[in-house]
Motif scaffolding. Structure first.
Motif, mmCIF file in Angstrom:
data_model
loop_
_atom_site.group_PDB
_atom_site.id
_atom_site.type_symbol
_atom_site.label_atom_id
_atom_site.label_comp_id
_atom_site.label_asym_id
_atom_site.label_seq_id
_atom_site.Cartn_x
_atom_site.Cartn_y
_atom_site.Cartn_z
ATOM 1 N N PRO A 84 -21.892 32.182 -18.278
ATOM 2 C CA PRO A 84 -23.141 32.818 -17.868
ATOM 3 C C PRO A 84 -24.305 32.549 -18.829
ATOM 4 N N ARG A 85 -23.991 32.298 -20.107
ATOM 5 C CA ARG A 85 -25.123 32.086 -21.020
ATOM 6 C C ARG A 85 -25.786 30.732 -20.791
ATOM 7 N N ASN A 86 -25.142 29.848 -20.038
ATOM 8 C CA ASN A 86 -25.728 28.545 -19.732
ATOM 9 C C ASN A 86 -25.787 28.335 -18.231
ATOM 10 N N ALA A 87 -26.353 29.289 -17.523
ATOM 11 C CA ALA A 87 -26.389 29.161 -16.066
ATOM 12 C C ALA A 87 -27.815 28.836 -15.606
ATOM 13 N N TYR A 88 -27.892 28.005 -14.573
ATOM 14 C CA TYR A 88 -29.197 27.565 -14.062
ATOM 15 C C TYR A 88 -29.190 27.560 -12.543
ATOM 16 N N ARG A 89 -30.405 27.712 -12.007
ATOM 17 C CA ARG A 89 -30.582 27.412 -10.595
ATOM 18 C C ARG A 89 -31.158 25.993 -10.551
ATOM 19 N N VAL A 90 -30.595 25.170 -9.664
ATOM 20 C CA VAL A 90 -31.050 23.768 -9.596
ATOM 21 C C VAL A 90 -32.259 23.725 -8.652
ATOM 22 N N LEU A 91 -33.414 23.441 -9.217
ATOM 23 C CA LEU A 91 -34.628 23.468 -8.394
ATOM 24 C C LEU A 91 -34.840 22.145 -7.672
ATOM 25 N N ALA A 92 -34.584 21.068 -8.386
ATOM 26 C CA ALA A 92 -34.808 19.750 -7.774
ATOM 27 C C ALA A 92 -33.935 18.724 -8.466
ATOM 28 N N ASP A 96 -30.874 10.847 -11.741
ATOM 29 C CA ASP A 96 -29.774 11.480 -12.488
ATOM 30 C C ASP A 96 -30.250 12.695 -13.284
ATOM 31 N N THR A 97 -31.437 13.202 -12.939
ATOM 32 C CA THR A 97 -31.988 14.342 -13.681
ATOM 33 C C THR A 97 -32.229 15.525 -12.729
ATOM 34 N N ALA A 98 -31.962 16.723 -13.257
ATOM 35 C CA ALA A 98 -32.183 17.927 -12.444
ATOM 36 C C ALA A 98 -33.224 18.807 -13.119
ATOM 37 N N THR A 99 -34.095 19.416 -12.300
ATOM 38 C CA THR A 99 -35.014 20.418 -12.833
ATOM 39 C C THR A 99 -34.313 21.769 -12.678
ATOM 40 N N LEU A 100 -34.293 22.521 -13.785
ATOM 41 C CA LEU A 100 -33.438 23.712 -13.815
ATOM 42 C C LEU A 100 -34.218 24.969 -14.176
ATOM 43 N N GLN A 101 -33.867 26.054 -13.526
ATOM 44 C CA GLN A 101 -34.412 27.363 -13.888
ATOM 45 C C GLN A 101 -33.285 28.175 -14.534
ATOM 46 N N PRO A 102 -33.392 28.497 -15.818
ATOM 47 C CA PRO A 102 -32.331 29.318 -16.417
ATOM 48 C C PRO A 102 -32.223 30.672 -15.706
ATOM 49 N N THR A 114 -36.504 23.938 -17.215
ATOM 50 C CA THR A 114 -36.115 22.869 -18.131
ATOM 51 C C THR A 114 -35.532 21.722 -17.304
ATOM 52 N N THR A 115 -35.076 20.683 -17.940
ATOM 53 C CA THR A 115 -34.427 19.603 -17.189
ATOM 54 C C THR A 115 -33.072 19.319 -17.809
ATOM 55 N N GLY A 116 -32.178 18.702 -17.028
ATOM 56 C CA GLY A 116 -30.851 18.367 -17.554
ATOM 57 C C GLY A 116 -30.302 17.152 -16.840
ATOM 58 N N MET A 117 -29.384 16.466 -17.515
ATOM 59 C CA MET A 117 -28.763 15.297 -16.892
ATOM 60 C C MET A 117 -27.674 15.795 -15.929
ATOM 61 N N LEU A 118 -27.641 15.189 -14.749
ATOM 62 C CA LEU A 118 -26.670 15.642 -13.740
ATOM 63 C C LEU A 118 -25.236 15.568 -14.245
ATOM 64 N N ASP A 119 -24.929 14.494 -15.009
ATOM 65 C CA ASP A 119 -23.530 14.359 -15.425
ATOM 66 C C ASP A 119 -23.137 15.345 -16.530
ATOM 67 N N GLU A 120 -24.110 16.114 -17.008
ATOM 68 C CA GLU A 120 -23.754 17.159 -17.981
ATOM 69 C C GLU A 120 -23.637 18.529 -17.319
#
Ligand code: SAM
Length: 742
Positions: A84-92, A96-102, A114-120
């Motif tokens: 839960p401390r590293n949970a995000y909603r995937v906005l877009a 290979d990159t996702a825009t994330l809402q913590p 924030t953004t994150g790599m899909l494979d992570e």
């Protein structure tokens, strides 16, 4: 700092640290005064509940969906540190990159995008989100004893690797209200890193650890309750002193009308050494009985076949039954005349209280024996029977003269058969095999006598170290792979007390661990039974292994990690070894089913294996979009086989004919209306051969279509289920309503 600010900020900070749902909600109240007032009111309510189990339902659990694709508008967490401390909603998602809402543990937005790599990233489902279970076969079946052919007349035990909450939901589809017995040995929450919640081991210093554990258990026990047969079934829960008391209250609240008993079992006779505290040697098992379920008796070792029927001394032993006392009866002080041959010649008349023994009549050539204690006062006691009753028993040989004790106030020991023992002899449970020199009978038991088990078990066979850890090591060829297995014989004893006379019992263990419950049931089946178990266990690695795997940049979902999990690394090879009689390396197992100095049922070499069958599954979370596109029957095929009784062939695909009822199958499926005629014929052939399928599934998207099919094929409506062509829809209904559970 003003007087107002200090305490408010402290409360807000403390509340934010909390993992409790209400505290979190209170913490998010902006107005400090309102926040303080509500926090204080809540605290008052909390402390008011004085009796019974009061605990706080916690933040929802989440499930990491390894192997599924991260999608927009869903949730995800970090593969390397899920939780839960590293949970995000995937906005877009862009390449290979996702825009994330913590998000926080309630999946509410917090902080900056924030953004994150899909494979992570890895998808995560919220507790209560509709999940679409799929049971996918995970490895080869294990069939039968050493020859590997299995026993085609027996059903399969099944092992499901998965999160037990969802596995239980899935099993509800097949077995709601039908399970005879559930045995579980959940994590004890001992603080010894034995329990994971939301992907983290729960620390012993976590102030909420008890309510976290209770929330976790409550959700699962409520599902267990729905699985159990309300007419007659039992739930057994092993536990130790850490959560034992709270578990008792929880069980009472979930099963208010059930019988609840607790047994203490010594599993480590020397005790676990802990400086300054008792060296704990025991733990507990709660037995929750539903409907007409009762504990079966078990063979009494004192009355085993061949054992002599025991005698009881005739002189009463308790001081309150001494001569003249009301309790002892006023007519039970009389002389028994024993002659020189050591035989009873006569039974005299009672002496009134106060009349000295010397006043009793003399009989020539005999000594008068009275019930007198060998104590300084030579206390006059009573005999255990009245004189007429003693004469009646004497005439049938049920009174015995023991050795002469001339130096003692009572000059002969006299004993008799109690009415229970007389019944044993007269009903044939014991046979008269001769007589003693004094004419009394010599009787031996010809069958076991049954007794009710006591509530404290001190049995060498329950030693968890010897018959759990060491036994598991022997099965696995000498390697120690798991720290907390139960004694095989302890689980066997628990099960026997309820399913010994249910040869077709269905037993579930949803904290399956190393597979002891399935193994124990296989041993019970040595009586020719067809009992079967369904084991669910996750595939977690121990806390220590987790650290070393992480250090090597390996995470859950990676093949190397999964290969070391409890299901893959322990339960599967253990059951494979038990059934085949061979270690994972293929060598015959050298151990024996035996307990030194203690009798167990079915002793013998482990290398003989069992004539049992086992099938292994992974509980997968189906990706609705993928399944929808394929409309794939395979996803549900094995669940239908479970409904049919986990026996015979599995119908895995849709045949061209539009129906399936293979030889030996316990269920049939009508896939298409065009198959009605063919299916009807096959059903009637099986029915006239006296072997109708136990269950029929008809795929129909409308109720009308379904009923027409039932009529046309001549299926038994009581054992016919409608399936939607959109297979996922069949299971959606099983999803527990979030508000019921939280
Ligand atoms: C105390 S052990 C049971 C040991 C087992 N009775 C035996 O003799 O081997 C509890 C097991 O439950 C499993 N477990 C814990 N939480 C689970 C969950 N939510 N879903 C499925 N399995 C779980 C753990 O992997 C652990 O192996």
């Amino acid at each position: 700092m003003t007087e107002e600010q200090g305490p408010h900020e402290d409360t807000a900070h403390e509340l934010r640290q909390s993992t409790n749902a209400i505290d979190m909600d209170i913490a998010s109240i902006e107005d400090p005064n309102l926040r303080r007032r509500i926090a204080a009111a809540f605290e008052r309510l909390r402390s008011k509940a004085e009796y019974g189990l009061v605990f706080e339902r916690h933040k929802p659990e989440s499930v990491v969906l390894h192997g599924q694709t991260v999608r927009e508008d869903r949730y995800a967490t970090l593969r390397s540190d899920p939780g839960p401390r590293n949970a995000y909603r995937v906005l877009a998602i862009d390449g290979d990159t996702a825009t994330l809402q913590p998000v926080d543990e309630h999946f509410r937005s917090v902080g900056q995008q924030t953004t994150g790599m899909l494979d992570e990233l890895v998808p995560v489902a919220r507790f209560g989100d509709p999940i679409f279970p799929g049971l996918i076969k995970s490895s080869e079946d294990v069939l039968g004893a050493v020859d590997g052919n299995g026993n085609p007349t027996k059903p399969f035990h099944t092992v499901v690797n998965g999160e037990n909450f969802h596995a239980l939901e899935t099993l509800l589809y097949a077995y709601e209200g039908q399970v005879d017995c559930i045995y579980i040995d959940p994590p004890y929450n001992s603080g010894a890193r034995d329990w994971k919640y939301n992907n983290d081991y729960v620390d012993k210093d976590d102030v909420y650890r008890h309510s976290l554990w209770l929330s976790f258990m409550e959700k699962r026990l409520k599902l267990a309750q729905r699985l159990l047969n309300p007419k007659e079934s039992v739930l057994m829960v092993a536990i130790d002193d850490k959560e034992g008391a709270r578990l008792g209250l929880l069980l009472e609240s979930i099963f208010p009308t059930a019988g609840i008993e607790m047994v203490t079992t010594v599993i480590n006779p020397r005790g676990k050494y802990r400086t300054g505290t008792f060296a704990r040697s025991d733990e507990y098992v709660y037995f929750v009985t539903l409907g007409s379920a009762t504990v079966a008796g078990e063979p009494d070792p004192d009355y085993a076949e061949g054992a002599l029927v025991p005698w009881r001394t005739l002189r009463r032993s308790d001081y309150s039954s001494r001569r003249g006392s009301k309790k002892g009866g006023t007519g039970q002080f009389y002389p028994i005349y024993v002659n020189r041959d050591g035989r009873i010649e006569q039974v005299g008349e009672p002496l009134a209280h106060g009349v000295p023994r010397s006043k009793s009549p003399k009989v020539r050539g005999c000594v008068a024996v009275f019930p007198i204690r060998d104590d300084p006062d030579q206390t006059e006691m009573n005999w255990g029977l009245t004189a007429p009753e003693l004469r009646a028993r004497l005439s049938r040989g049920y009174v015995r003269v023991g050795k002469a004790t001339p130096g003692k106030p009572q000059t002969y020991e006299i004993s008799y058969l109690t009415s229970g023992k007389v019944l044993d002899v007269e009903t044939g449970r014991a046979a008269i095999v001769g007589s003693n020199p004094d004419g009394s009978v010599l009787a031996r038991y010809v069958t076991h006598k049954v007794k009710m088990p006591t509530s404290t078990w001190v049995r060498p066979s329950h030693n968890a170290e010897v018959h759990g850890t060491e036994l598991l090591k022997t099965l696995l060829g000498g390697e120690k792979r798991f720290d907390f297995p139960k004694s095989l014989y302890a689980v066997e004893d628990c099960l026997r007390l309820f399913v010994a006379d249910k040869p077709d019992a269905l037993v579930i263990d949803f904290f399956g661990g190393s597979g002891t419950t399935a193994h124990a049931l296989m041993r019970l089946n040595k009586d020719g039974g067809r009992r079967r178990s369904i084991l669910v266990t996750n595939n977690e690695v121990s806390a220590g292994e987790q650290e070393s795997l992480r250090a090597r940049d390996l995470y859950p979902g990676d093949a190397e990690w999964e290969a070391l999990g409890i299901c893959e690394y322990v339960a599967k090879p253990r059951l494979r070894a038990a059934v085949t009689g061979r270690t994972p390396a293929g060598a015959p197992i050298t151990g024996e089913y035996k307990v030194n100095g203690f009798e167990i049922l079915h002793p013998g070499p482990m290398s003989e294996g069992f004539e049992e069958n086992v099938r292994f599954y992974n509980l997968t979370y189906l990706d609705p979009e993928t399944v929808e596109a394929k409309q794939s029957f395979e996803q549900v095929a094995h669940l239908l086989w479970l409904v049919g009784g986990a026996e015979g062939p599995v119908i895995e695909t849709e045949p061209r004919s539009g129906w399936a009822l293979p030889d030996g199958a316990t269920y049939g499926v009508l896939f298409r209306n065009k198959g009605r005629a063919g299916f009807a014929e096959a059903l009637s052939t099986r029915t006239s051969a006296g072997d109708p399928p136990r269950h029929v599934f008809i795929i129909a998207d409308s109720a009308d279509e379904f009923h027409r099919s039932v009529d046309e094929v001549g299926a038994d409506p009581a054992h016919t289920t409608r399936l939607y062509r959109h297979y996922l829809k069949n299971f959606r209904t099983n999803v527990i309503d979030l508000k019921d559970q939280l």
